[in-house]
Design a protein around this motif. Sequence first.
Motif, PDB file in Angstrom:
ATOM      1  N   GLN A  60      15.300  37.044   8.453  1.00 37.69           N
ATOM      2  CA  GLN A  60      14.296  35.985   8.598  1.00 37.69           C
ATOM      3  C   GLN A  60      14.458  34.912   7.527  1.00 37.69           C
ATOM      4  N   THR A  61      14.830  35.341   6.325  1.00 34.85           N
ATOM      5  CA  THR A  61      15.033  34.384   5.233  1.00 34.85           C
ATOM      6  C   THR A  61      16.194  33.444   5.538  1.00 34.85           C
ATOM      7  N   ILE A  62      17.295  34.008   6.004  1.00 29.43           N
ATOM      8  CA  ILE A  62      18.460  33.187   6.336  1.00 29.43           C
ATOM      9  C   ILE A  62      18.111  32.188   7.435  1.00 29.43           C
ATOM     10  N   THR A  63      17.400  32.672   8.445  1.00 27.31           N
ATOM     11  CA  THR A  63      17.041  31.801   9.562  1.00 27.31           C
ATOM     12  C   THR A  63      16.098  30.687   9.113  1.00 27.31           C
ATOM     13  N   ALA A  64      15.106  31.053   8.314  1.00 29.57           N
ATOM     14  CA  ALA A  64      14.160  30.050   7.822  1.00 29.57           C
ATOM     15  C   ALA A  64      14.877  28.989   6.991  1.00 29.57           C
ATOM     16  N   ARG A  65      15.839  29.428   6.225  1.00 29.37           N
ATOM     17  CA  ARG A  65      16.616  28.461   5.433  1.00 29.37           C
ATOM     18  C   ARG A  65      17.396  27.528   6.352  1.00 29.37           C
ATOM     19  N   ARG A  66      17.885  28.063   7.459  1.00 32.16           N
ATOM     20  CA  ARG A  66      18.574  27.223   8.427  1.00 32.16           C
ATOM     21  C   ARG A  66      17.629  26.146   8.974  1.00 32.16           C
ATOM     22  N   VAL A  67      16.392  26.535   9.266  1.00 27.44           N
ATOM     23  CA  VAL A  67      15.412  25.571   9.770  1.00 27.44           C
ATOM     24  C   VAL A  67      15.230  24.433   8.768  1.00 27.44           C
ATOM     25  N   LEU A  68      15.011  24.783   7.513  1.00 28.83           N
ATOM     26  CA  LEU A  68      14.748  23.774   6.488  1.00 28.83           C
ATOM     27  C   LEU A  68      15.981  22.939   6.177  1.00 28.83           C
ATOM     28  N   ASP A  69      17.133  23.575   6.143  1.00 28.53           N
ATOM     29  CA  ASP A  69      18.364  22.825   5.869  1.00 28.53           C
ATOM     30  C   ASP A  69      18.641  21.800   6.966  1.00 28.53           C
ATOM     31  N   TYR A  70      18.419  22.205   8.217  1.00 29.02           N
ATOM     32  CA  TYR A  70      18.659  21.256   9.307  1.00 29.02           C
ATOM     33  C   TYR A  70      17.616  20.155   9.338  1.00 29.02           C
ATOM     34  N   GLU A  71      16.400  20.457   8.934  1.00 30.77           N
ATOM     35  CA  GLU A  71      15.392  19.397   8.812  1.00 30.77           C
ATOM     36  C   GLU A  71      15.861  18.349   7.809  1.00 30.77           C
ATOM     37  N   LYS A  72      16.400  18.820   6.688  1.00 31.36           N
ATOM     38  CA  LYS A  72      16.900  17.893   5.666  1.00 31.36           C
ATOM     39  C   LYS A  72      18.099  17.110   6.175  1.00 31.36           C
ATOM     40  N   LEU A  73      18.998  17.806   6.848  1.00 32.12           N
ATOM     41  CA  LEU A  73      20.199  17.158   7.363  1.00 32.12           C
ATOM     42  C   LEU A  73      19.853  16.024   8.317  1.00 32.12           C
ATOM     43  N   LEU A  74      18.954  16.301   9.246  1.00 34.21           N
ATOM     44  CA  LEU A  74      18.607  15.296  10.249  1.00 34.21           C
ATOM     45  C   LEU A  74      17.760  14.171   9.657  1.00 34.21           C
ATOM     46  N   ALA A  75      17.046  14.471   8.569  1.00 31.65           N
ATOM     47  CA  ALA A  75      16.210  13.446   7.930  1.00 31.65           C
ATOM     48  C   ALA A  75      17.035  12.418   7.159  1.00 31.65           C
ATOM     49  N   THR A  76      18.270  12.762   6.843  1.00 32.77           N
ATOM     50  CA  THR A  76      19.110  11.832   6.074  1.00 32.77           C
ATOM     51  C   THR A  76      19.505  10.615   6.889  1.00 32.77           C
ATOM     52  N   GLY A  77      19.522  10.778   8.224  1.00 31.37           N
ATOM     53  CA  GLY A  77      19.965   9.674   9.070  1.00 31.37           C
ATOM     54  C   GLY A  77      21.470   9.553   9.163  1.00 31.37           C
ATOM     55  N   ASN A  78      22.189  10.427   8.461  1.00 31.01           N
ATOM     56  CA  ASN A  78      23.653  10.371   8.462  1.00 31.01           C
ATOM     57  C   ASN A  78      24.280  11.315   9.475  1.00 31.01           C
ATOM     58  N   ALA A  79      23.486  12.224  10.015  1.00 32.79           N
ATOM     59  CA  ALA A  79      24.021  13.215  10.948  1.00 32.79           C
ATOM     60  C   ALA A  79      24.131  12.623  12.345  1.00 32.79           C
ATOM     61  N   PRO A  80      25.095  13.076  13.140  1.00 30.69           N
ATOM     62  CA  PRO A  80      25.201  12.595  14.525  1.00 30.69           C
ATOM     63  C   PRO A  80      23.941  12.959  15.305  1.00 30.69           C
ATOM     64  N   SER A  81      23.593  12.160  16.264  1.00 36.30           N
ATOM     65  CA  SER A  81      22.463  12.479  17.124  1.00 36.30           C
ATOM     66  C   SER A  81      22.890  13.527  18.141  1.00 36.30           C
ATOM     67  N   LEU A  82      21.921  14.080  18.875  1.00 33.20           N
ATOM     68  CA  LEU A  82      22.230  15.078  19.898  1.00 33.20           C
ATOM     69  C   LEU A  82      23.150  14.480  20.965  1.00 33.20           C
ATOM     70  N   SER A  83      22.862  13.268  21.388  1.00 32.19           N
ATOM     71  CA  SER A  83      23.692  12.641  22.427  1.00 32.19           C
ATOM     72  C   SER A  83      25.096  12.361  21.910  1.00 32.19           C
TER      73      SER A  83
END
Length: 642
Positions: A60-83
């Motif tokens: 659960q800890t690893i998964t939760a960290r994945r949630v938060l890390d991806y939130e940060k990644l997508l918030a940067t605006g530098n990551a590719p969009s889903l499309s």
Amino acid sequence: MSPSLTIAEYTSSQLKEALASLASTDESTSVKEECGHFHGYDDSSDDNVFTSDHELSMLQTITARRVLDYEKLLATGNAPSLSELESQSNTFQSTHGTILNLLTQIQSQSPSMALAAEFKRASPSKGDIAPGLKAGTQATLYAQAGASAISVLTEEHWFKGSLKDLKEARLATAEYANENGNGSTRPAILRKDFCISNYMIAEAAANGADTILLIVAITPSILLKTMIDYARSLGMEPLVEVHAEIELDVAIAAGARVIGVNNRNLHTFQMDLATTDRTAEELTRRGCDYDHRQVNSGSVDESASASKPGYAICALSGMSSAHDVDRYRQKGVGMCLIGESLMRAANPKAAIQGLCLHPNDYNTYISESTSSGAYTAGTKMIKVCGITNKEDALVACKMGANLIGTIFAPKSKRCVRVDQAKEVVAAVRTFGERTARLDFPSSAMNSENVSPLQSLVKKSRALEDISRRPLVVGVFQNQSHEFIREMVETCGLDLVQLHGKEGMEAANVSKCGVPAIRVVDIETNGDGSGTSPTAVQKLLGDITTDPIAILLDTSIKGNKEGGGTGVTFDWGIAETLQNHGLPVIIAGGLKPHNVKEAVMGTRPWGIDVSSGVEASPGTKDHDAVEKFVKGAREAAVEASKG
């Protein structure tokens, strides 16, 4: 490819909130319906996912960290969009070939067991496994050996993986398949991660994955169905992992067709190979057709439908031998995922061949392994003896030792106290992800109607298989069976080794409480010369069906007690015994500098080291242990080529 995720520290409350946030806000579905299968679920509340005092498990800890890390990644605006990722996936497929359907890939292997060979550099429970290996190189070795799928860990923090590894594995295996004129038969590439969004699925597709892992234990039911449907929209058939029956309910309801059964409880890290057996039985009870043996052959019984099963079962975790593979073959399992043992193997191709994926290969293996012809299979067993503390035990385990020896003989400088032995046993069990002794198959331990030589051949093969998870051996010398049994039970020993003048019959399991290795002293002069020319014939005449294995050690003429001499005997004796069909372990005078000579020249079934890898009596030199075990494994690979 997406930029590397930030490795940041989060509070426990942040992690718990992040994992709970995966549940939908759909008011038509209750929290219990979505997350009732979660470890730590708050059954007393209609609003909370977890109880207030719940501590997240490692999964659960690893998964939760994945949630938060991806939130940060997508918030940067530098990551590719889903499309953009979907577009990259289409481009990748146009250039490098279309996605392979996992269910079709598995079923195409019948009657062979499909193999998912795993690439992972590290894990939370084992630490570093093979941090320096290249994904493309290892994946190509797996493909050459016949793996039908390759699982690539892409989680950065605990597993030291990346999307770069995923792409390298896909490109390297496709290149290998194309060069060999069979591009359509490349292995399917699995992104193994803690997938929590469609975005991660699109990432996988953009980087060459054919399928992704979805873990029911950390995925709310609505999200699971959403991700299964999205994966299929990209052409992927996902591998949906379950461990408990309640998770199977969720997987089936979400539409899973390829069901991976993790034999390891990822909340406690305990292993139980029967988990897959129970899941297969439950699927049968529900009328879900999955039997891999029915594919291509019409059916197991002639009256059944000739159509391919609608499901496939994949056994995940804990397997390392041909016997493990055959166990699941008999249950109709279609694929086994094997990781750590292949990553640690000096020769992954030989290790995969040794799994006997085709039933005919297994039948041949069984026939040859129970014959009394010359033993020519080379060194399979490594024992590190004289262990007195958990630190040394864990180093030996991590390096790949099969047997960890603790000495109870009071005259030895390495004699352990009960508390020391219990500490070693606990460490070895934790490393092997078990809480109790491993059971030897009754068929292997039954010595009725077989000769002593046939009995030892059969038992040694069983020991070889079961010790793929390291075992603790208690070494005794001329001590009573009452004392031996007391230590076995008090300390939790897996095996014993009799090193005195007790005789062969003393090694019977009924007397010792567990199977026993019988030491045979090879008498020599102080320089290792002067062995009796009748030593081989005497030993062959003395063996009985009582021991599980025979260990040869040096005994200096005139000394009352054998063992611990640091002197090598004439290894030709071991070679001659093995030519008669008796696999043996050799000890006495082995060190990092001469172990390769012993392994390549004599090719003993096993080797045993104690003082040869010590910093001082009872304390191991960790570098020496690594050099010894690594040297032995590498030499065994070289010897197998001759």
